[in-house]
Design an enzyme around this catalytic site. Sequence first.
Site, PDB file in Angstrom:
ATOM      1  N   GLU A   1     121.281  28.901  64.376  1.00  0.00           N
ATOM      2  CA  GLU A   1     120.402  28.644  65.522  1.00  0.00           C
ATOM      3  C   GLU A   1     119.903  27.198  65.577  1.00  0.00           C
ATOM      4  OE1 GLU A   1     118.555  33.060  66.218  1.00  0.00           O
ATOM      5  OE2 GLU A   1     117.608  31.889  64.646  1.00  0.00           O
TER       6      GLU A   1
ATOM      7  N   ASP B   1     111.553  27.732  56.615  1.00  0.00           N
ATOM      8  CA  ASP B   1     111.777  27.961  58.038  1.00  0.00           C
ATOM      9  C   ASP B   1     110.750  27.148  58.820  1.00  0.00           C
ATOM     10  OD1 ASP B   1     112.608  29.244  60.564  1.00  0.00           O
ATOM     11  OD2 ASP B   1     113.533  30.723  59.234  1.00  0.00           O
TER      12      ASP B   1
ATOM     13  N   HIS C   1     115.689  25.411  62.153  1.00  0.00           N
ATOM     14  CA  HIS C   1     114.654  26.145  61.412  1.00  0.00           C
ATOM     15  C   HIS C   1     113.918  25.237  60.426  1.00  0.00           C
ATOM     16  CE1 HIS C   1     115.412  30.202  62.947  1.00  0.00           C
ATOM     17  NE2 HIS C   1     116.688  29.855  62.992  1.00  0.00           N
TER      18      HIS C   1
HETATM   19  C1  ACM Z   1     119.453  34.683  61.801  1.00  0.00           C
HETATM   20  O1  ACM Z   1     119.101  35.836  62.049  1.00  0.00           O
HETATM   21  N1  ACM Z   1     119.031  33.672  62.528  1.00  0.00           N
HETATM   22  C2  ACM Z   1     120.348  34.402  60.701  1.00  0.00           C
END
Ligand code: ACM
Length: 552
Positions: free
Chosen positions: A326, A182, A253
């Site tokens: 995201e 991440d 991420h």
């Molecule tokens: C997430 O909670 N961004 C998968």
Amino acid sequence: MTDVTSPTDLVPAPRAVRGPTRPGVELTPGTTLWAGPGTETTERWLRSTLGPALGLPLLPGPEDAPGGLRLRIDGTLAPEAYRLAVAADRGIEITGGGAAGVFWGAQTLRQLLGPDAFRRAPVRPGRTRDIPHRTIEDAPRLRWRGLMLDVARHFMPKDGVLRYLDLMAAHKLNVLHFHLTDDQGWRIEIQRYPRLTEVGSWRARTKVGHRASPLWDDKPHGGHYTQDDIREIVAYAAERHISVVPEIDVPGHSQAAIAAYPELGNSDVVDTASLTVWDTWGINPNVLAPTDNTLRFYEGVLEEVLDLFPADAGPFSPFVHIGGDECVKDQWRASDTAQKQLGNLGLADEEALQSWFVGHFDRWLTARGRRLIGWDEILEGGLAPGAAVSSWRGYAAGVTAARAGHDVVMCPEQQVYLDHRQDAGPDEPVPIGYVRTLEDVYRFEPVPAELTPEETARVLGTQANVWTEVMEDQGRVDYQTFPRLAALAEVAWSDLPAPADRDFAGFERRMEAHYRRLDALGVAYRPPTGPLPWQRRPGVLGRPIDGPPPHR
Ligand code: ACM
């Protein structure tokens, strides 16, 4: 379930229990173990885990030893189903449809033996154990019964992961979704790209609490798993019939990877060479550049990942999770390189560019006999047919995916995000998200009611997600995860009625016995009466959200 009484209240609840109507069995140091063909994982587990807890050697003995413990496979049962029969004249017999069924039967036997069976050494040496006569018939409702652990935001040292695998096994959970990368950390050694861990696995400081909090922890934070650590984790999981599904999160991420290899970022938009591993929380605009160079880099990463997570280690081991959540598209809109790529590919927009990116890895994984799974954003812009979806933004994406013929794992944030607070009270540590109590999780229904039977077959199962932004150590992870993971395990395993009809009071009664097991295991769960003083985090800002649980 009938006639299970304290201290043997089982969690998750089995399908059917008969007895006691006849004499039971006494487990003693003389009790022998006979393990039929194919039951070796359970044989090893009984000798390495249950035996030492009770001081019982469980020496090998003949199949017909009086009062002995017998393991066998009966292929007429479903692979994960088992029958556990305890009777004075027959001893203890665990029959599974496959090796996994035998193992789950052994987990039930452990619960029948009382909380001491969850320790690592005998606290009452020499004590024998009476197991009342019973026959338990059991099988899981759902195939994928998972836990997602985020070891990127806060690193969980290897021993902690092995411990969580043991905790999962005790709850008959069978998939560890391992969130390894991440913005805030890269946790897996990739030999051809050493900077991923040299640079990407640690950060100089960490935001304490929600990103709006003014507090910092100035202690550097980091850590990663070596390739042998990963092999050990995968093998340890496989011994417990748990599949480990690794997640390498792309194309969002990814700031830790970009900090290590700045050419992976959108360097014509931001000075990626000055980026560091992110030290705070939120959705990060620094995403991967959608270039052929990035694809080649991640093919190199995934080649090593496929080697470390072999497809035959468990029923869900072919899956590789590529994230996809995201991914903010602002840099792609601003980047000449990204726009040129979009044009060259003849794509309509940035959503289609993400779809191209995901589609590439779907084909790449499929060509290697593997399956892609990603967060539900991968549905946007069209998804390759074989890909599966982790439905996190509610039910709708899961419904859409199942209707389009994709396999789905239901993990809606409104219900099973265990970073969310468990109570509305002021003592809840770093309160994040919705109030989701033990009862809310117990009344979570993972299979959307609107699906047809054919679409329902697409629901592989469910998992709870543990995001660790505000969980800095094992105690915090335990607190957020338990006891709610026990409720999730029952939702996934047991044949429960519709949410409104579920016997939560009965579950709470069984949990009294289960808390004693968690105590013996050393789990720092949230007590029903609220956090203990040292489980509070006074003065650390969270971000509570109001909203009722969408009971279904
Ligand atoms: C997430 O909670 N961004 C998968």
